[in-house]
Each structure stands twice: as C-alpha cells, then as structure tokens.
Design a protein around this motif. Structure first.
Motif, PDB file in Angstrom:
ATOM      1  N   MET A  86       0.834  -1.192   0.000  1.00  0.00           N
ATOM      2  CA  MET A  86       0.000   0.000   0.000  1.00  0.00           C
ATOM      3  C   MET A  86       0.876   1.252   0.000  1.00  0.00           C
ATOM      4  N   ALA A  87       0.541   2.201  -0.868  1.00  0.00           N
ATOM      5  CA  ALA A  87       1.256   3.466  -0.928  1.00  0.00           C
ATOM      6  C   ALA A  87       0.257   4.602  -0.758  1.00  0.00           C
ATOM      7  N   ARG A  88       0.750   5.706  -0.202  1.00  0.00           N
ATOM      8  CA  ARG A  88      -0.060   6.924  -0.095  1.00  0.00           C
ATOM      9  C   ARG A  88       0.499   7.964  -1.056  1.00  0.00           C
ATOM     10  N   TYR A  89      -0.412   8.645  -1.736  1.00  0.00           N
ATOM     11  CA  TYR A  89      -0.035   9.729  -2.643  1.00  0.00           C
ATOM     12  C   TYR A  89      -0.738  11.004  -2.204  1.00  0.00           C
ATOM     13  N   PHE A  90       0.002  12.105  -2.227  1.00  0.00           N
ATOM     14  CA  PHE A  90      -0.536  13.400  -1.836  1.00  0.00           C
ATOM     15  C   PHE A  90      -0.398  14.350  -3.031  1.00  0.00           C
ATOM     16  N   ILE A  91      -1.501  15.013  -3.395  1.00  0.00           N
ATOM     17  CA  ILE A  91      -1.482  15.970  -4.494  1.00  0.00           C
ATOM     18  C   ILE A  91      -2.285  17.197  -4.085  1.00  0.00           C
ATOM     19  N   SER A  92      -2.039  18.314  -4.753  1.00  0.00           N
ATOM     20  CA  SER A  92      -2.843  19.518  -4.534  1.00  0.00           C
ATOM     21  C   SER A  92      -2.670  20.452  -5.716  1.00  0.00           C
ATOM     22  N   ASP A  93      -3.532  21.453  -5.785  1.00  0.00           N
ATOM     23  CA  ASP A  93      -3.389  22.555  -6.743  1.00  0.00           C
ATOM     24  C   ASP A  93      -3.333  22.094  -8.195  1.00  0.00           C
ATOM     25  N   LEU A  94      -4.243  21.173  -8.547  1.00  0.00           N
ATOM     26  CA  LEU A  94      -4.365  20.777  -9.947  1.00  0.00           C
ATOM     27  C   LEU A  94      -5.142  21.825 -10.739  1.00  0.00           C
ATOM     28  N   HIS A  95      -6.047  22.518 -10.079  1.00  0.00           N
ATOM     29  CA  HIS A  95      -6.861  23.565 -10.709  1.00  0.00           C
ATOM     30  C   HIS A  95      -7.561  23.052 -11.963  1.00  0.00           C
ATOM     31  N   LEU A  96      -8.206  21.891 -11.829  1.00  0.00           N
ATOM     32  CA  LEU A  96      -8.907  21.292 -12.966  1.00  0.00           C
ATOM     33  C   LEU A  96     -10.035  22.200 -13.430  1.00  0.00           C
ATOM     34  N   GLN A  97     -10.137  22.358 -14.755  1.00  0.00           N
ATOM     35  CA  GLN A  97     -11.128  23.249 -15.352  1.00  0.00           C
ATOM     36  C   GLN A  97     -11.345  22.846 -16.810  1.00  0.00           C
ATOM     37  N   PRO A  98     -12.528  23.113 -17.356  1.00  0.00           N
ATOM     38  CA  PRO A  98     -12.834  22.683 -18.722  1.00  0.00           C
ATOM     39  C   PRO A  98     -11.882  23.232 -19.770  1.00  0.00           C
ATOM     40  N   SER A  99     -11.301  24.394 -19.557  1.00  0.00           N
ATOM     41  CA  SER A  99     -10.412  24.996 -20.556  1.00  0.00           C
ATOM     42  C   SER A  99      -9.006  24.408 -20.538  1.00  0.00           C
ATOM     43  N   ARG A 100      -8.731  23.520 -19.572  1.00  0.00           N
ATOM     44  CA  ARG A 100      -7.408  22.895 -19.487  1.00  0.00           C
ATOM     45  C   ARG A 100      -7.552  21.373 -19.480  1.00  0.00           C
ATOM     46  N   MET A 101      -7.949  20.832 -20.627  1.00  0.00           N
ATOM     47  CA  MET A 101      -8.115  19.383 -20.713  1.00  0.00           C
ATOM     48  C   MET A 101      -6.788  18.654 -20.557  1.00  0.00           C
ATOM     49  N   ASP A 102      -5.666  19.363 -20.816  1.00  0.00           N
ATOM     50  CA  ASP A 102      -4.365  18.741 -20.630  1.00  0.00           C
ATOM     51  C   ASP A 102      -4.121  18.392 -19.168  1.00  0.00           C
ATOM     52  N   LEU A 103      -4.607  19.244 -18.258  1.00  0.00           N
ATOM     53  CA  LEU A 103      -4.453  18.954 -16.835  1.00  0.00           C
ATOM     54  C   LEU A 103      -5.302  17.749 -16.431  1.00  0.00           C
ATOM     55  N   ALA A 104      -6.536  17.707 -16.946  1.00  0.00           N
ATOM     56  CA  ALA A 104      -7.413  16.581 -16.633  1.00  0.00           C
ATOM     57  C   ALA A 104      -6.818  15.278 -17.151  1.00  0.00           C
ATOM     58  N   LYS A 105      -6.296  15.294 -18.375  1.00  0.00           N
ATOM     59  CA  LYS A 105      -5.682  14.092 -18.935  1.00  0.00           C
ATOM     60  C   LYS A 105      -4.462  13.687 -18.113  1.00  0.00           C
ATOM     61  N   GLY A 106      -3.659  14.675 -17.704  1.00  0.00           N
ATOM     62  CA  GLY A 106      -2.505  14.368 -16.872  1.00  0.00           C
ATOM     63  C   GLY A 106      -2.904  13.723 -15.565  1.00  0.00           C
ATOM     64  N   TYR A 107      -3.994  14.210 -14.987  1.00  0.00           N
ATOM     65  CA  TYR A 107      -4.479  13.629 -13.736  1.00  0.00           C
ATOM     66  C   TYR A 107      -4.999  12.209 -13.960  1.00  0.00           C
ATOM     67  N   TYR A 108      -5.790  12.012 -15.018  1.00  0.00           N
ATOM     68  CA  TYR A 108      -6.300  10.670 -15.299  1.00  0.00           C
ATOM     69  C   TYR A 108      -5.146   9.691 -15.549  1.00  0.00           C
ATOM     70  N   ASP A 109      -4.139  10.128 -16.294  1.00  0.00           N
ATOM     71  CA  ASP A 109      -2.976   9.271 -16.563  1.00  0.00           C
ATOM     72  C   ASP A 109      -2.235   8.943 -15.276  1.00  0.00           C
ATOM     73  N   PHE A 110      -2.083   9.944 -14.413  1.00  0.00           N
ATOM     74  CA  PHE A 110      -1.432   9.724 -13.125  1.00  0.00           C
ATOM     75  C   PHE A 110      -2.152   8.631 -12.336  1.00  0.00           C
ATOM     76  N   CYS A 111      -3.473   8.724 -12.260  1.00  0.00           N
ATOM     77  CA  CYS A 111      -4.249   7.725 -11.514  1.00  0.00           C
ATOM     78  C   CYS A 111      -4.103   6.331 -12.118  1.00  0.00           C
ATOM     79  N   GLU A 112      -4.126   6.272 -13.449  1.00  0.00           N
ATOM     80  CA  GLU A 112      -4.029   4.984 -14.130  1.00  0.00           C
ATOM     81  C   GLU A 112      -2.652   4.354 -13.945  1.00  0.00           C
ATOM     82  N   GLN A 113      -1.621   5.161 -13.976  1.00  0.00           N
ATOM     83  CA  GLN A 113      -0.252   4.651 -13.944  1.00  0.00           C
ATOM     84  C   GLN A 113       0.282   4.392 -12.540  1.00  0.00           C
ATOM     85  N   HIS A 114      -0.255   5.092 -11.540  1.00  0.00           N
ATOM     86  CA  HIS A 114       0.349   5.009 -10.209  1.00  0.00           C
ATOM     87  C   HIS A 114      -0.532   4.355  -9.148  1.00  0.00           C
TER      88      HIS A 114
END
Length: 241
Positions: free
Chosen positions: A1-29
């Motif tokens: 079991m691992a713990r991951y801490f994140i903050s300040d992603l500022h997800l918003q519709p105009s920044r789909m690159d951030l959302a994709k980065g977050y989804y990829d992070f969840c899938e990969q880690h």
C-alpha cells in the motif's frame, strides 16, 4: 500500500491537458489498497455539489471509479473548492478531511495535513476573504443562488484574485514562519504537508519541538507533482504532463 498526496491541480474545462494528466497519473500510479490525499484546489473553482457541467461529471465519475478499483480517496478543501460538500463525497466515494488533521506515515512519523492558505497570515487582505468564504452562513447564502449566477461570481473572483496577487510582494503570499511553527506546536508533530503556495520544496524549521520538516506540494501546470509515502520512504516527485 502506498499513499499519494497531491494539490493545486486547478482542474477546469479549458485545461483538458491537466485533466488528462491527472487521469494518466491515476491509471499509472494508483493500485488496489493505495490511498490518494487531495489537499485542496483540486478544481480551479467549485460552485456547489449541484454543478452539472459535463467536465465536472467526468471528474466525479473518475473519482468514483477509483473507489471501484480499491483506492481510498481523501479530499481537503482549498481556497478554490471550499464549497465541496456531502453530495460530492457521496457521488465520488471520497472522505472529506478537516483541515489540520494528522495521519501516521509508513516511517512512523505523524504528519499534519492542511491546504496551506491558513499559514499565509502576512496577507491580511486574503485572510479576511478566507474568513468570509469559510463561514457556513455565507456559503449557504451563495449556494442558494442559481448556478449561472454562481458561475459568474466564480469567474469574477478568479479575475480579481489574479489582479490583486500581481500587485503583492512575493513573501506576503508565502507562509509566515510564526504561523508554521505555531501549527507544528499545536499539532505536536514534526512533519507538515501542504500545498497552496505553488512553491514545491522541503523545508526545515526549528522550534520548541526541535527540527521539523515542511513539505510543500507543487501546482500542476507544465509538470505535475505528487508526494509518495511508501515503504518508509517519503519522496516528492515532479513529472511531465
């Protein structure tokens, strides 16, 4: 079991690159049994749990999918998403955290978790704003307004915040040493994890408890940041989005 801490992603519709980065992070880690701690400003703005935009529905579904994969998610309010409430927790399966809560890491240390804006006490103007928007009566009044009205208010607040911050000294918008040490001493712990300042680093502070460590999470912009607690090692990691 691992713990991951994140903050300040500022997800918003105009920044789909951030959302994709977050989804990829969840899938990969993230794997079954892992824990994800979101320490505020996950969204660039959250206008209430009745938000019905397609982008936000997708994010909620993704968080719910994490629970289905056996990942436990913990959510702390930031200065952009302080209106996240019980319905959001119900839909996503996330546990809402009170600010200034503590957990025990794999190396045995007790860590104090907070968003970080409460430590920026040198910014008098912001602290007054924070007191207002964290007031339950004020929040109830805002949540009673129509969605479109709240969207306009959020856009106006973001614009005003950007304008005001551009005229403030850099040190004013960072944490105050006295507030940091007071938080350490009140929690009686030598480790603190927070975001908000967008200044990722690991700092040493000396106070009545001895030498304490403050780990600052980074904001997601051109790169992403996470803190990983695994097998008694605590690592702050930057990665490309």
């Amino acid at each position: 079991m691992a713990r991951y801490f994140i903050s300040d992603l500022h997800l918003q519709p105009s920044r789909m690159d951030l959302a994709k980065g977050y989804y990829d992070f969840c899938e990969q880690h993230l794997s079954q049994g892992d824990e994800l701690y979101i320490l505020g400003d996950f969204f660039d703005a959250w206008i209430g749990d009745d938000e019905d935009g397609a982008f936000y529905k997708d994010v909620i579904q993704q968080l719910a999918a994490l629970k289905g994969r056996g990942v436990s998610t913990y959510f702390m309010h930031g200065n952009r998403d302080f209106l996240v409430g019980g319905k959001f927790a119900e839909l996503t399966g996330a546990t809402l955290l009170e600010e200034n809560c503590t957990i025990t890491l794999t190396d045995g240390r007790t860590a104090l978790l907070l968003h970080g804006d409460s430590l920026c006490t040198g910014d008098i103007e912001y602290m007054a704003f924070r007191q207002q928007v964290r007031n339950p009566a004020w929040q109830a009044q805002i949540l009673a307004l129509p969605l479109e009205h709240r969207r306009a208010m959020a856009a106006d607040l973001r614009a005003k915040s950007k304008s005001m911050n551009s005229n403030k000294a850099e040190d004013i918008m960072d944490v105050a040493e006295t507030s940091v040490n007071a938080a350490f001493e009140q929690a009686n712990t030598s480790l603190m994890i927070h975001g908000h300042t967008h200044r990722p680093n690991r700092h040493k502070h000396t106070n009545s408890l001895g030498v304490c460590e403050r780990i600052v999470l980074g904001d997601w912009e051109q790169t992403g940041w996470y803190l990983k607690d695994d097998n008694s090692a605590v690592e702050l990691v930057e990665f490309p989005l």
